[in-house]
Design an enzyme around this catalytic site. Structure first.
Site: not given
Ligand code: PBG
Length: 329
Positions: A238, A222, A208, A198, A253, A279
């Site tokens: 990982e 993050k 968010r 990720k 992701k 998203s």
């Molecule tokens: C947070 C999480 C995120 C997404 C899924 N789980 C956002 C982040 O890491 O800030 C993002 C999914 C998306 O953007 O569609 N645990």
């Protein structure tokens, strides 16, 4: 043999031969729908940065579940959008057995036992600071205390009937710790989908907004736990760790900008490899389509097929219901 004996266009000339030589196809069985749940009844709250996506109250979520079942979509990935009043520094609402997420899980599993349910395991929807873990006085996300919280959260979800817990937090050692806790408590069938690779991506902004963590996170980032965008060897490390710790499936992701990573993971490990069309990818396509600049359906189908071509076994996408309808014709 070369031109004119070899004519690459010969096979492309007609639809039938294009169909016969097509190496990858997208099917409804590849799709995982993504949904956000909120408190209330009859509530559909539009997410402004994700046109067409609404946060749903449990009764509305059940309608979506029914649609997934009817269309043959195998699974639904669920995220909570909880009221600001239950957010705390320690995120304890995340493992409240009567919390929104656990109630939504029970309702969905009761009505649609055959619909796979994937629960997000990370603290960001529940923390006042919007980080995925517990922070120290400097704001640093503490690894082991966060893992302890994630264990409680995973057990609460398993107890409610979740099929997959999906840690999206990127703490070290959390897959092994969660696996051990699930085994100890008798949840031997609860699968783990590890968000293994990720990235610290800027494509998560609309999400968010949807879970209501962007204001809390503010100018925070993050980068101390999500992966650096420039790396892919690190992704393999990982994934290797998560498999060794007991992950049943791994995830890369975001999606489209990271398909090289999907291919490396699939080639190296040959394990169930999922990819998340996030998203920001959704928002880009929607915005361009709304402006008449891109053909939404064509671009969505092309993007998802590209993910299959890269080696993905399943795709989390906000378009899943649309795509399943298009595939039905
Ligand atoms: C947070 C999480 C995120 C997404 C899924 N789980 C956002 C982040 O890491 O800030 C993002 C999914 C998306 O953007 O569609 N645990």
């Amino acid at each position: 043999m070369t031109f004119p004996a070899v004519r690459m266009r010969r096979m492309r000339r007609d639809a039938f031969s294009r169909a016969l030589m097509r190496e990858n196809v997208l099917t409804t069985a590849d799709l995982i729908m993504v949904a956000f749940v909120v408190e209330g009844e009859g509530v559909r709250q539009p997410v402004p940065s994700m046109p067409g996506v609404d946060r749903l109250s449990i009764d509305e979520l059940l309608k979506l579940g029914e649609e997934c079942v009817n269309l043959g979509i195998p699974a639904l990935a669920l995220f909570p959008s909880v009221d600001g009043s239950v957010k705390t520094e320690d995120a304890r609402e995340a493992w409240n057995p009567q919390g929104l997420f656990q109630r939504a899980t029970r309702a969905l599993k009761e009505r649609f036992p055959e619909l796979g349910l994937i629960g997000d395991v990370a603290l960001d929807p529940y923390t006042t600071h919007g980080q995925d873990g517990l922070i120290d006085e400097t704001g640093y996300v503490m690894n082991e205390p966060t893992v302890e919280a994630l264990i409680k959260m995973s057990l609460a979800q398993a107890e409610a009937g979740m099929d997959f817990v999906a840690p999206s937090d990127m703490m070290d050692g959390r897959i092994g710790a969660i696996r051990e806790a699930l085994e100890d408590e008798g949840y031997i069938h609860t699968r783990i989908l590890a968000y293994s690779a990720k990235y610290a991506s800027s494509f998560y902004g609309p999400f968010r907004d949807a879970v209501g963590s962007s204001a809390n996170l503010g100018k925070g980032n993050k980068h101390t736990y999500q992966m650096d965008v420039g790396n892919s060897d690190e992704a393999l490390r990982e994934v290797e760790l998560d498999i060794a710790e007991g992950a049943d499936a791994v995830m890369v992701k975001p999606g489209l900008p990271y398909l090289d990573v999907v291919r490396r993971v699939k080639d190296t490990f040959g394990v169930p490899t999922f990819v998340y069309q996030v998203s920001g990818e959704y928002a880009m396509i929607k915005a361009a389509a709304q402006n008449g600049w891109l053909d939404e359906r064509a671009v969505v189908m092309e993007s998802l097929l590209a993910m299959k071509r890269a080696g993905a076994d399943a795709i989390l996408t906000y378009f899943a219901v649309d795509v399943a309808r298009w595939l039905k014709g």
